[in-house]
Scaffold this motif. Sequence first.
Motif, PDB file in Angstrom:
ATOM      1  N   ASN A  37     -11.967  23.491 -65.419  1.00 42.48           N
ATOM      2  CA  ASN A  37     -12.158  22.148 -65.973  1.00 42.48           C
ATOM      3  C   ASN A  37     -10.811  21.487 -66.255  1.00 42.48           C
ATOM      4  N   TYR A  39      -9.217  19.004 -64.546  1.00 38.25           N
ATOM      5  CA  TYR A  39      -8.425  18.443 -63.447  1.00 38.25           C
ATOM      6  C   TYR A  39      -8.656  16.935 -63.335  1.00 38.25           C
ATOM      7  N   GLY A  40      -7.586  16.223 -62.983  1.00 37.18           N
ATOM      8  CA  GLY A  40      -7.682  14.798 -62.751  1.00 37.18           C
ATOM      9  C   GLY A  40      -8.044  14.013 -64.001  1.00 37.18           C
ATOM     10  N   ALA A  62      -8.603  15.631 -57.422  1.00 36.03           N
ATOM     11  CA  ALA A  62      -7.572  16.447 -58.063  1.00 36.03           C
ATOM     12  C   ALA A  62      -8.013  17.906 -58.172  1.00 36.03           C
ATOM     13  N   PHE A  63      -9.298  18.140 -58.419  1.00 38.59           N
ATOM     14  CA  PHE A  63      -9.809  19.508 -58.481  1.00 38.59           C
ATOM     15  C   PHE A  63      -9.563  20.237 -57.166  1.00 38.59           C
ATOM     16  N   GLU A  66      -5.229  19.997 -56.461  1.00 41.49           N
ATOM     17  CA  GLU A  66      -4.371  20.681 -57.428  1.00 41.49           C
ATOM     18  C   GLU A  66      -4.907  22.051 -57.852  1.00 41.49           C
ATOM     19  N   GLY A  67      -6.176  22.301 -57.596  1.00 37.56           N
ATOM     20  CA  GLY A  67      -6.773  23.564 -58.018  1.00 37.56           C
ATOM     21  C   GLY A  67      -7.258  24.418 -56.885  1.00 37.56           C
ATOM     22  N   TYR A 139     -17.559  16.948 -59.246  1.00 34.67           N
ATOM     23  CA  TYR A 139     -16.782  17.640 -60.278  1.00 34.67           C
ATOM     24  C   TYR A 139     -16.968  17.023 -61.655  1.00 34.67           C
ATOM     25  N   PRO A 141     -15.027  17.243 -65.136  1.00 40.21           N
ATOM     26  CA  PRO A 141     -13.839  17.767 -65.825  1.00 40.21           C
ATOM     27  C   PRO A 141     -14.098  18.155 -67.270  1.00 40.21           C
TER      28      PRO A 141
END
Length: 294
Positions: A37, A39-40, A62-63, A66-67, A139, A141
Motif C-alpha cells: 500500500n 504507492y502513488g 505508480a504501484f 515503482e513497486g 489499486y 493505496p
Amino acid sequence: ITLPSLTGNINERTWNTQRKALYARMSQAIALMPSVNGYGKFVVETDSSGSTSIVEDTAAEAFVTEGLSKVLKINNICDAEHLQDCGISSKITTSDGSIISLPLTFLELGKSGYSLWNGQKTKAAAFETQNGESIAVYYNPYCKGDWKKEARWRDYVGGDFCANFVFDLNGNKGPNTVGKDIGIMSVLYSTDSSVVMPVPFVRSPQGRTYYDSKKACKELGENHRQATLDEVGAIYVNQKLMGATVFSGYSGGVWCSDSLISTKLNPFHINESTGFRYQDYAADTPYGTFCIQR
C-alpha cells in the motif's frame, strides 16, 4: 464433429496451466514487496458546495512502475488512457455470458452504486509480462492489514483489497472470456499479503448449511474445494466480471471455509447485498457457496 470439442479441451488445459504458472509468479513477486500500500497519490478535493473531484491519481501506475516492476519482469507499462496498448481487450465476456466494457476504475469492478473504500475511484493501469500475459491493474493505496490480526471480525471486505488484477493469458486473440483466457487475481492486506485467484469456480445452490455446502464441493470431485473468505471477497469485488447473476438468489450470504479457532461452529459468510462479513451458526443457517477448482 469431435474436433471442436477436442480443441476446446486442449485450450482449457492450456489455460489452466498458464493460470497456475502466472499465479505462482505473481505470488512470489508480491511476497518480495515489504508493503503493497501507499504507492502513488490519489487526491480528492471538495468544493464549497460539497461536490468532490479527483485532482491527482497516480496510484495504480505508480504501484506498477515503482513497486511491482522491481520484483517482476515486465515488458511494457500502460497508463489509464492507453490500456489497450498493453494487449488488454476493451470488451470482455463475463462468466454468465454478458459482454461488458473493460472497467476503467477500481469502483467499476464491483456492484453498481456500492462504495468500497476511500481509494475506490482510482484509475486502472496495465502491463505486459515477459511470458506474454496482458494484465490490467486496479489499486487501492489505502488498503488495511490482515483483518484477523486487527480483530475486525465484522467489517466490509473491500477495505482489505490492495490490488486487483484482470489478466488475459493470450492478449487480444480471444475468446476474451472470464474463466477461460481471462481471470482475476486479488492481493489482500498491506503486509503479509494474501494472493487469491478464484477463477474458474462453480456456483452451488442456495439453501445449504455450512456442512452441506462443504459436502457439495467435495461431491464435484477432488479437484474442487470450498472457497475461502478471501476468495469469496474477490468474487464479490469483481462482480461486473463474474456476471450479474453470480450472487443472484443468495439471500443472506455465501459460506466461506474460514472460521476462527475459538469459534469453529461459527464460520464466516459474506452478505450478498452489502459485502459485510459475519459469522453465523454452521448447523442451521442456509446460504449459498462457491467451489473453487484447485
